[in-house]
Design a protein around this motif. Structure first.
Motif, PDB file in Angstrom:
ATOM      1  N   LEU A 124       0.838  -1.191   0.000  1.00 48.72           N
ATOM      2  CA  LEU A 124       0.000   0.000   0.000  1.00 48.72           C
ATOM      3  C   LEU A 124       0.874   1.241   0.000  1.00 48.72           C
ATOM      4  O   LEU A 124       1.585   1.523   0.956  1.00 48.72           O
ATOM      5  CB  LEU A 124      -0.905  -0.008   1.236  1.00 48.72           C
ATOM      6  N   MET A 129      -2.161   6.098  -0.742  1.00 44.51           N
ATOM      7  CA  MET A 129      -3.405   5.327  -0.750  1.00 44.51           C
ATOM      8  C   MET A 129      -4.066   5.237   0.615  1.00 44.51           C
ATOM      9  O   MET A 129      -5.246   4.892   0.721  1.00 44.51           O
ATOM     10  CB  MET A 129      -3.141   3.917  -1.292  1.00 44.51           C
ATOM     11  N   LYS A 130      -3.307   5.556   1.665  1.00 43.71           N
ATOM     12  CA  LYS A 130      -3.859   5.499   3.017  1.00 43.71           C
ATOM     13  C   LYS A 130      -4.644   6.750   3.388  1.00 43.71           C
ATOM     14  O   LYS A 130      -5.292   6.798   4.429  1.00 43.71           O
ATOM     15  CB  LYS A 130      -2.723   5.280   4.022  1.00 43.71           C
ATOM     16  N   LYS A 131      -4.585   7.761   2.539  1.00 46.38           N
ATOM     17  CA  LYS A 131      -5.279   9.015   2.819  1.00 46.38           C
ATOM     18  C   LYS A 131      -6.726   8.944   2.349  1.00 46.38           C
ATOM     19  O   LYS A 131      -7.062   8.213   1.434  1.00 46.38           O
ATOM     20  CB  LYS A 131      -4.553  10.176   2.134  1.00 46.38           C
ATOM     21  N   GLU A 132      -7.571   9.729   3.000  1.00 45.10           N
ATOM     22  CA  GLU A 132      -8.968   9.797   2.588  1.00 45.10           C
ATOM     23  C   GLU A 132      -9.092  10.635   1.323  1.00 45.10           C
ATOM     24  O   GLU A 132      -8.275  11.512   1.054  1.00 45.10           O
ATOM     25  CB  GLU A 132      -9.816  10.411   3.706  1.00 45.10           C
ATOM     26  N   ARG A 168     -14.499   8.118  -2.219  1.00 43.74           N
ATOM     27  CA  ARG A 168     -13.560   6.993  -2.175  1.00 43.74           C
ATOM     28  C   ARG A 168     -14.258   5.647  -2.323  1.00 43.74           C
ATOM     29  O   ARG A 168     -13.625   4.652  -2.678  1.00 43.74           O
ATOM     30  CB  ARG A 168     -12.804   7.051  -0.847  1.00 43.74           C
ATOM     31  N   PRO A 184      -5.756  10.015  -3.886  1.00 43.78           N
ATOM     32  CA  PRO A 184      -6.848   9.112  -3.493  1.00 43.78           C
ATOM     33  C   PRO A 184      -8.211   9.720  -3.787  1.00 43.78           C
ATOM     34  O   PRO A 184      -8.407  10.941  -3.689  1.00 43.78           O
ATOM     35  CB  PRO A 184      -6.635   8.957  -1.979  1.00 43.78           C
ATOM     36  N   GLU A 238     -11.824  -3.411   6.739  1.00 48.38           N
ATOM     37  CA  GLU A 238     -11.321  -2.074   6.432  1.00 48.38           C
ATOM     38  C   GLU A 238     -11.014  -1.951   4.940  1.00 48.38           C
ATOM     39  O   GLU A 238     -10.427  -2.858   4.337  1.00 48.38           O
ATOM     40  CB  GLU A 238     -10.041  -1.790   7.236  1.00 48.38           C
ATOM     41  N   ASP A 243      -8.770  -0.097   3.590  1.00 51.05           N
ATOM     42  CA  ASP A 243      -7.320  -0.101   3.374  1.00 51.05           C
ATOM     43  C   ASP A 243      -6.786  -1.518   3.209  1.00 51.05           C
ATOM     44  O   ASP A 243      -5.830  -1.751   2.459  1.00 51.05           O
ATOM     45  CB  ASP A 243      -6.601   0.600   4.529  1.00 51.05           C
ATOM     46  N   ASN A 251      -7.590  -2.479  -0.349  1.00 48.33           N
ATOM     47  CA  ASN A 251      -6.689  -1.785  -1.274  1.00 48.33           C
ATOM     48  C   ASN A 251      -5.309  -2.444  -1.284  1.00 48.33           C
ATOM     49  O   ASN A 251      -4.678  -2.602  -2.330  1.00 48.33           O
ATOM     50  CB  ASN A 251      -6.560  -0.321  -0.876  1.00 48.33           C
ATOM     51  N   GLU A 252      -4.836  -2.805  -0.112  1.00 49.54           N
ATOM     52  CA  GLU A 252      -3.540  -3.470   0.001  1.00 49.54           C
ATOM     53  C   GLU A 252      -3.540  -4.805  -0.718  1.00 49.54           C
ATOM     54  O   GLU A 252      -2.592  -5.153  -1.435  1.00 49.54           O
ATOM     55  CB  GLU A 252      -3.183  -3.668   1.469  1.00 49.54           C
TER      56      GLU A 252
END
Length: 354
Positions: free
Chosen positions: A11, A15-18, A22, A132, A309, A311, A314-315
């Motif tokens: 990740l 990509m961890k941001k809002e 989304r 993102p 989650e 995230d 996405n990962e």
């Protein structure tokens, strides 16, 4: 030898941001194509010419002129392993063309991996900015700042009539490709996707899969981008994509509401079956994994799987790809080993959920 930082985590930090919308738009991307005036395009350049181009462009980062945009790292592609290059492709940080065919190819990569600058791909310079969610205008502003820094440092190939000159005629003009990566499972499930994508192509936009041109739209992920760069301004290109993407977001959300209202039991059964298979499967190929992850992502967005989650999902899109699997284990894996390893990673991540 230690792994490069980009190969350690699937990740990317950005990509961890809002980001806005989304739940439908995974990412917004701007790519700017540029060439140096005094050199042939990469496909015609001699090794010494392409090496000279590489050193000139790398020096922009190595002398600190990009430090205000995240203190980027530089990589010469010849110094990376084939697996490391494949990981960069799977994380959308370089193109397959740069990974496989480029002479004297290089990469300038921002610390958050939101800026990746490809050298000696199809063009001498390709600046890519990733944000993102639905933030295409914000991505353009960031990429434009990077473009300005390079333009102050090197002499671009530019024509007063045609604009920026590029290897491919379809990029001549602004040299801009703007795109959004969209997750559209409800439109696929309700049978509306073909009609909507046909309408999209009628207004000058292209539809591709997860890895761009020539790739299949697996996991209900579609990349929507402009096709025209000549005869339109940057603002016109961005406005057209923004308007069409906004309508597609609305259609997808309406289709999701319809699924909940008319077929809640069936859609909940679908997403929980996929969640169960991912949680307990011992072997799973990449295509099935992508479809099951799409179902689970839809379930999360509909509030049917609050324990998962986004995230994590996405990962898993990246960490279950062949290159990252093999990079993680430090060895080549045959297809069956990859399918077993993929299932193991998915089981483990869904068990921890964070």
């Amino acid at each position: 030898m230690a792994k490069p930082e980009f190969a350690e985590q699937a990740l990317s930090p950005w990509m961890k941001k809002e980001g806005p919308d989304r739940d439908v738009v995974l990412s917004s991307r701007i790519r700017i194509a540029r060439n140096l005036r005094s050199y042939p395009f990469p496909m015609l350049a001699t090794p010494s010419q392409s090496a000279d181009v590489m050193e000139q462009l790398l020096s922009v980062a190595e002398t600190g002129r990009l430090n205000g945009l995240g203190q980027p790292a530089t990589y010469r592609l010849s110094e990376l392993t084939e697996l490391e290059k494949l990981v960069l492709v799977e994380k959308h940080l370089i193109s397959p063309a740069l990974a496989g065919e480029s002479r004297n190819g290089a990469l300038i990569l921002g610390r958050n991996e939101d800026i990746s600058i490809m050298i000696n791909e199809e063009d001498h310079l390709r600046i890519q900015c990733l944000y993102p969610g639905f933030q295409i205008r914000e991505a353009w502003e960031y990429a434009s700042k990077v473009d300005d820094i390079f333009e102050e440092s090197v002499d671009y190939a530019f024509d007063e009539k045609y604009g920026y000159l590029t290897s491919c005629p379809t990029n001549v003009g602004t040299g801009i490709r703007a795109s959004v990566m969209m997750h559209l499972p409800a439109l696929v499930i309700t049978g509306q996707i073909n009609r909507i994508l046909s309408a999209v192509t009628q207004v000058g936009l292209a539809v591709r899969g997860l890895y761009g041109e020539g790739s299949e739209a697996t996991g209900n992920l579609f990349q929507i981008s402009n096709q025209i760069t000549l005869g339109q301004s940057e603002t016109e290109i961005l406005d057209n994509l923004h308007s069409v993407a906004r309508q597609m977001i609305g259609h997808e959300k309406a289709a999701r509401d319809r699924l909940l209202a008319e077929s809640r039991a069936r859609i909940e059964d679908r997403v929980r079956r996929s969640y169960g298979i991912l949680s307990y499967a011992s072997i799973i190929d990449s295509k099935e994994a992508a479809q099951r992850l799409s179902d689970v992502r839809l379930g999360v967005n509909l509030g049917l799987l609050p324990e998962v989650e986004l995230d994590v999902l996405n990962e898993l899109i990246v960490s279950t790809q062949p290159g990252f699997l093999q990079q993680k284990f430090g060895e080549a894996l045959n297809p069956e080993q990859r399918d077993m390893t993929r299932a193991q990673i998915i089981r483990s991540r869904l068990a921890t959920k964070a």
